[in-house]
Design a protein around this motif. Structure first.
Motif, PDB file in Angstrom:
ATOM      1  N   HIS A  57      -3.182  -3.854   5.126  1.00  0.00           N
ATOM      2  CA  HIS A  57      -2.573  -5.601   4.647  1.00  0.00           C
ATOM      3  C   HIS A  57      -3.878  -6.497   4.111  1.00  0.00           C
ATOM      4  N   VAL A  58      -3.745  -7.165   3.507  1.00  0.00           N
ATOM      5  CA  VAL A  58      -4.898  -8.106   3.082  1.00  0.00           C
ATOM      6  C   VAL A  58      -4.189  -9.447   2.439  1.00  0.00           C
ATOM      7  N   HIS A  59      -3.771 -10.410   3.136  1.00  0.00           N
ATOM      8  CA  HIS A  59      -3.003 -11.334   3.159  1.00  0.00           C
ATOM      9  C   HIS A  59      -1.732 -11.650   3.347  1.00  0.00           C
ATOM     10  N   GLY A  60      -1.453 -10.309   5.219  1.00  0.00           N
ATOM     11  CA  GLY A  60      -0.212 -10.565   4.548  1.00  0.00           C
ATOM     12  C   GLY A  60       0.992 -10.052   3.822  1.00  0.00           C
ATOM     13  N   GLU A  61      -0.049  -8.700   3.445  1.00  0.00           N
ATOM     14  CA  GLU A  61       1.037  -8.288   1.592  1.00  0.00           C
ATOM     15  C   GLU A  61       0.304  -6.629   2.568  1.00  0.00           C
ATOM     16  N   TYR A  62       1.628  -6.144   2.403  1.00  0.00           N
ATOM     17  CA  TYR A  62       1.294  -4.459   2.741  1.00  0.00           C
ATOM     18  C   TYR A  62       0.768  -3.542   1.149  1.00  0.00           C
ATOM     19  N   ILE A  63      -0.387  -2.895   1.177  1.00  0.00           N
ATOM     20  CA  ILE A  63      -0.748  -2.501  -0.069  1.00  0.00           C
ATOM     21  C   ILE A  63      -0.030  -0.915  -0.124  1.00  0.00           C
ATOM     22  N   TRP A  64       0.031  -1.140  -1.349  1.00  0.00           N
ATOM     23  CA  TRP A  64       0.976  -0.307  -2.177  1.00  0.00           C
ATOM     24  C   TRP A  64      -0.396   0.462  -2.736  1.00  0.00           C
ATOM     25  N   ARG A  65       0.297   2.424  -2.444  1.00  0.00           N
ATOM     26  CA  ARG A  65      -0.315   2.827  -3.188  1.00  0.00           C
ATOM     27  C   ARG A  65      -0.567   3.117  -5.056  1.00  0.00           C
ATOM     28  N   GLU A  66       0.701   2.948  -5.831  1.00  0.00           N
ATOM     29  CA  GLU A  66       0.831   2.533  -6.669  1.00  0.00           C
ATOM     30  C   GLU A  66       2.336   1.519  -7.069  1.00  0.00           C
ATOM     31  N   LEU A  67       2.116   1.279  -9.254  1.00  0.00           N
ATOM     32  CA  LEU A  67       2.988  -0.244  -9.268  1.00  0.00           C
ATOM     33  C   LEU A  67       4.373   0.509  -8.537  1.00  0.00           C
ATOM     34  N   GLY A  68       4.893   1.761  -8.900  1.00  0.00           N
ATOM     35  CA  GLY A  68       6.076   2.601  -9.158  1.00  0.00           C
ATOM     36  C   GLY A  68       6.498   2.317  -7.700  1.00  0.00           C
ATOM     37  N   GLN A  69       6.054   2.083  -6.361  1.00  0.00           N
ATOM     38  CA  GLN A  69       6.381   2.003  -5.107  1.00  0.00           C
ATOM     39  C   GLN A  69       6.959   0.915  -4.882  1.00  0.00           C
ATOM     40  N   ILE A  70       6.595   0.012  -5.422  1.00  0.00           N
ATOM     41  CA  ILE A  70       6.849  -1.580  -5.244  1.00  0.00           C
ATOM     42  C   ILE A  70       8.504  -1.750  -5.022  1.00  0.00           C
ATOM     43  N   GLY A  71       9.058  -0.996  -6.079  1.00  0.00           N
ATOM     44  CA  GLY A  71      10.581  -1.493  -6.036  1.00  0.00           C
ATOM     45  C   GLY A  71      11.113  -2.437  -6.891  1.00  0.00           C
ATOM     46  N   GLU A  72      10.305  -3.320  -6.573  1.00  0.00           N
ATOM     47  CA  GLU A  72      11.006  -4.760  -7.180  1.00  0.00           C
ATOM     48  C   GLU A  72      10.373  -5.869  -8.746  1.00  0.00           C
ATOM     49  N   PRO A  73      11.285  -6.473  -8.886  1.00  0.00           N
ATOM     50  CA  PRO A  73      10.605  -7.108 -10.338  1.00  0.00           C
ATOM     51  C   PRO A  73       9.026  -7.678 -10.139  1.00  0.00           C
ATOM     52  N   ILE A  74       7.962  -7.277 -11.046  1.00  0.00           N
ATOM     53  CA  ILE A  74       7.041  -7.836 -11.675  1.00  0.00           C
ATOM     54  C   ILE A  74       7.075  -8.249 -12.518  1.00  0.00           C
ATOM     55  N   ASP A  75       6.318  -9.556 -12.715  1.00  0.00           N
ATOM     56  CA  ASP A  75       6.123 -10.462 -13.545  1.00  0.00           C
ATOM     57  C   ASP A  75       4.889 -10.273 -14.221  1.00  0.00           C
ATOM     58  N   ILE A  76       3.251 -10.254 -13.370  1.00  0.00           N
ATOM     59  CA  ILE A  76       2.531  -9.832 -13.803  1.00  0.00           C
ATOM     60  C   ILE A  76       1.595  -8.735 -14.064  1.00  0.00           C
ATOM     61  N   VAL A  77       1.292  -7.742 -13.811  1.00  0.00           N
ATOM     62  CA  VAL A  77       0.395  -6.785 -13.258  1.00  0.00           C
ATOM     63  C   VAL A  77      -1.045  -7.347 -13.586  1.00  0.00           C
ATOM     64  N   ASP A  78      -1.816  -8.129 -12.442  1.00  0.00           N
ATOM     65  CA  ASP A  78      -2.948  -7.971 -12.671  1.00  0.00           C
ATOM     66  C   ASP A  78      -4.091  -6.902 -12.212  1.00  0.00           C
ATOM     67  N   ILE A  79      -4.946  -7.081 -13.385  1.00  0.00           N
ATOM     68  CA  ILE A  79      -5.967  -5.628 -13.446  1.00  0.00           C
ATOM     69  C   ILE A  79      -7.040  -5.828 -13.263  1.00  0.00           C
ATOM     70  N   PHE A  80      -7.630  -5.275 -11.468  1.00  0.00           N
ATOM     71  CA  PHE A  80      -9.377  -5.524 -11.117  1.00  0.00           C
ATOM     72  C   PHE A  80      -9.434  -4.224 -11.010  1.00  0.00           C
ATOM     73  N   MET A  81     -10.038  -3.299 -12.223  1.00  0.00           N
ATOM     74  CA  MET A  81     -10.063  -1.520 -12.576  1.00  0.00           C
ATOM     75  C   MET A  81     -11.746  -2.361 -13.730  1.00  0.00           C
ATOM     76  N   ARG A  82     -11.820  -1.210 -13.339  1.00  0.00           N
ATOM     77  CA  ARG A  82     -12.541  -0.835 -15.071  1.00  0.00           C
ATOM     78  C   ARG A  82     -11.853  -0.837 -15.824  1.00  0.00           C
ATOM     79  N   ARG A  83     -12.610  -0.820 -17.482  1.00  0.00           N
ATOM     80  CA  ARG A  83     -12.157  -0.048 -18.361  1.00  0.00           C
ATOM     81  C   ARG A  83     -11.430   0.732 -18.491  1.00  0.00           C
TER      82      ARG A  83
END
Length: 145
Positions: A57-83
């Protein structure tokens, strides 16, 4: 074309409510840790995604492995990864029906951006939502009841 106009970026930030942060970290010395907390403080629901620390958990939120696991609508995918890792993340964002992808400062991938735009997603590259929020003088968002 990725969004660059202040009013377009402001509109995206003011209409979004849920942000999935790919590359979120549980380490206070990492930029994503501080940006996540800032966005939460501005009223966003921020859902962390990081396969290395799934189940934590970080800041009270469960950390998911991938976007497909989230199962709820996502407005923005913010990417903190290498190009070079952005392509598959953008493909996942398209699959889950996200409305936008946001590549952090220093992250530029025109090919992935073009795929996202072709699929109807808005794209921001080489910007930080925390910096843009302050630069544009935006006010915290209100979650729908």
């Amino acid at each position: 074309m990725p969004l660059t106009a202040a009013e377009d970026i402001a509109d995206l930030l003011q209409t979004a409510r849920t942000i999935a942060m790919v590359g979120a970290s549980d380490r206070p010395d990492r930029a994503s840790y501080g940006v996540m907390k800032f966005l939460q403080d501005q009223g966003y629901r921020v859902i962390p995604v990081n396969p290395r620390i799934t189940g934590e958990h970080v800041h009270g939120e469960y950390i998911w492995r991938e976007l497909g696991q989230i199962g709820e609508p996502i407005d923005i995918v913010d990417i903190f990864m290498r190009r070079e890792t952005v392509g598959p993340i953008v493909d996942d964002a398209i699959k889950v029906g996200a409305k936008a992808v946001w590549m952090q400062l220093g992250v530029v991938n025109p090919e992935a951006a073009a795929r996202a735009e072709e699929a109807g997603l808005k794209v921001v590259m080489d910007h930080c939502p925390k910096i843009e929020f302050a630069r544009l003088g935006l006010k915290p968002v209100e979650q729908d009841a």
